[in-house]
Design a protein around this motif. Structure first.
Motif, PDB file in Angstrom:
ATOM      1  N   GLN A 215       0.856  -1.152   0.167  1.00  0.00           N
ATOM      2  CA  GLN A 215      -0.059   0.012   0.037  1.00  0.00           C
ATOM      3  C   GLN A 215       0.920   1.170  -0.058  1.00  0.00           C
ATOM      4  O   GLN A 215       2.026   1.406   0.485  1.00  0.00           O
ATOM      5  CB  GLN A 215      -1.038  -0.098   1.208  1.00  0.00           C
ATOM      6  CG  GLN A 215      -1.696  -1.106   1.541  1.00  0.00           C
ATOM      7  CD  GLN A 215      -2.678  -0.942   2.704  1.00  0.00           C
ATOM      8  OE1 GLN A 215      -3.171  -0.054   3.053  1.00  0.00           O
ATOM      9  NE2 GLN A 215      -2.730  -2.080   3.722  1.00  0.00           N
TER      10      GLN A 215
ATOM     11  N   HIS B   1       0.689   5.723   0.777  1.00  0.00           N
ATOM     12  CA  HIS B   1      -0.117   6.490   1.360  1.00  0.00           C
ATOM     13  C   HIS B   1       0.543   7.803   1.211  1.00  0.00           C
ATOM     14  O   HIS B   1       1.750   8.206   1.604  1.00  0.00           O
ATOM     15  CB  HIS B   1      -0.508   6.256   2.635  1.00  0.00           C
ATOM     16  CG  HIS B   1      -1.003   5.128   2.798  1.00  0.00           C
ATOM     17  ND1 HIS B   1      -2.456   4.777   2.517  1.00  0.00           N
ATOM     18  CD2 HIS B   1      -0.783   3.813   3.342  1.00  0.00           C
ATOM     19  CE1 HIS B   1      -2.987   3.509   2.851  1.00  0.00           C
ATOM     20  NE2 HIS B   1      -1.740   3.168   3.321  1.00  0.00           N
TER      21      HIS B   1
ATOM     22  N   LYS C 165      -3.999   7.210   8.820  1.00  0.00           N
ATOM     23  CA  LYS C 165      -3.949   6.248   7.923  1.00  0.00           C
ATOM     24  C   LYS C 165      -3.866   4.771   8.632  1.00  0.00           C
ATOM     25  O   LYS C 165      -3.596   3.876   8.145  1.00  0.00           O
ATOM     26  CB  LYS C 165      -2.614   6.528   7.094  1.00  0.00           C
ATOM     27  CG  LYS C 165      -2.701   7.659   6.290  1.00  0.00           C
ATOM     28  CD  LYS C 165      -3.868   7.665   5.285  1.00  0.00           C
ATOM     29  CE  LYS C 165      -3.739   8.845   4.366  1.00  0.00           C
ATOM     30  NZ  LYS C 165      -4.922   8.770   3.171  1.00  0.00           N
TER      31      LYS C 165
ATOM     32  N   SER D 215      -4.995   9.038  -4.038  1.00  0.00           N
ATOM     33  CA  SER D 215      -6.163   8.191  -4.019  1.00  0.00           C
ATOM     34  C   SER D 215      -7.126   7.981  -5.046  1.00  0.00           C
ATOM     35  O   SER D 215      -8.331   7.671  -5.062  1.00  0.00           O
ATOM     36  CB  SER D 215      -7.098   8.837  -2.624  1.00  0.00           C
ATOM     37  OG  SER D 215      -7.394   9.799  -2.798  1.00  0.00           O
TER      38      SER D 215
END
Length: 276
Positions: free
Chosen positions: A2, A4, A88, A275
């Motif tokens: 992932q 972020h 997050k 995102s």
């Protein structure tokens, strides 16, 4: 994996410094400034979660400065990093690695907290990384650049933060490559992260904002502007050919973008958030 975007605060910069010899009537069409010619910038870190390894690129400016310095540099929310991580779902103790593109104050000082007269690591369990060339350059930097280095913070990171000095380009972690660029400051280490079939490039001060994409739109902070132009040209051709996603550390208004190559050089193609 992932990835972020992580907020580490805002600061400001004189527009002439951000765009060097480009006339104000041109650059203000691409990047806003206030009545005092001041542009608003951000400090946007990138968290790469590979499961057991959680890599944070950059750490922001931190809080090591007198009020006059904060005011002159437009510091805002410079303590935002732990809270942004928490949003997050991460704690500072979860971070296993902190990668610095270079050691100027707005990129690494936030990894160290100042509590009264003592220094403390924000990420106590992390290994910290920068290029060997940048570390060595910081020790002998010239008068013009020296103010960008806080040696008490750097020496503390080296002694207490398990600072590792990267000597070669290539894969630092799985799907996480670094390359060296020398125009802004020797040994600036730019990460390229492969994720879901795309390559994300953390542009740092190689390309501070989308408005700096044109080859000659350089910041005055670059020590070797001709080198920066040569590096940008080669890199942006590669980015256009390979459809890289550029992730901007300092652009207050734009988080990510792609570029295309035209007969007039690189051109901004699409702007979006991580995102998307």
């Amino acid at each position: 994996m992932q990835i972020h975007a992580i907020h580490a605060g805002h600061f400001s910069c004189d527009g002439g410094a951000l765009f060097s010899v480009i006339p104000k009537p041109l650059w203000t069409k691409a990047y806003p400034a206030d009545e005092n010619n001041v542009t608003r910038l951000t400090m946007r870190c990138l968290l790469v979660d590979q499961g057991e390894r959680k890599i944070l690129i950059e750490a922001g400016v931190g809080d090591h400065y007198p009020e006059k310095v904060k005011r002159n540099n437009g510091h805002e929310e410079t303590d935002a990093l732990p809270g942004s991580l928490a949003e997050k779902g991460y704690l500072v103790g979860d971070i296993t690695d902190v990668v610095f593109t270079h050691l100027h104050w707005d990129h690494c000082n936030g990894a160290v907290l100042k509590e009264e007269q003592s220094l403390k690591l924000l990420f106590p369990n992390a290994t910290h990384w920068c290029s060997k060339r940048q570390w060595e350059h910081a020790q002998v930097s010239n008068m013009r650049e020296r103010a960008a280095y806080f040696y008490d913070v750097l020496n503390f990171l080296k002694a207490e933060g398990n600072m590792q000095l990267v000597e070669n380009e290539g894969e630092l972690f799985p799907d996480f490559e670094v390359r060296f660029f020398d125009g802004h400051t020797p040994g600036q280490m730019i990460p390229l992260v492969k994720h879901e079939g795309k390559t994300y490039v953390y542009t740092s001060d190689l390309i501070p904002t989308t408005a700096n994409i044109p080859i000659v739109w350089l910041a005055s902070y670059d020590l070797y502007p001709v080198t920066t132009m040569e590096e940008k040209e080669a890199f942006l051709k590669e980015a256009a050919d390979n459809k890289y996603v550029l992730f901007f550390e300092h652009d207050f208004y734009s988080e990510c973008a792609t570029v295309e190559w035209t007969d007039r050089g690189p051109k901004l193609k699409e702007v979006f958030s991580l995102s998307k």
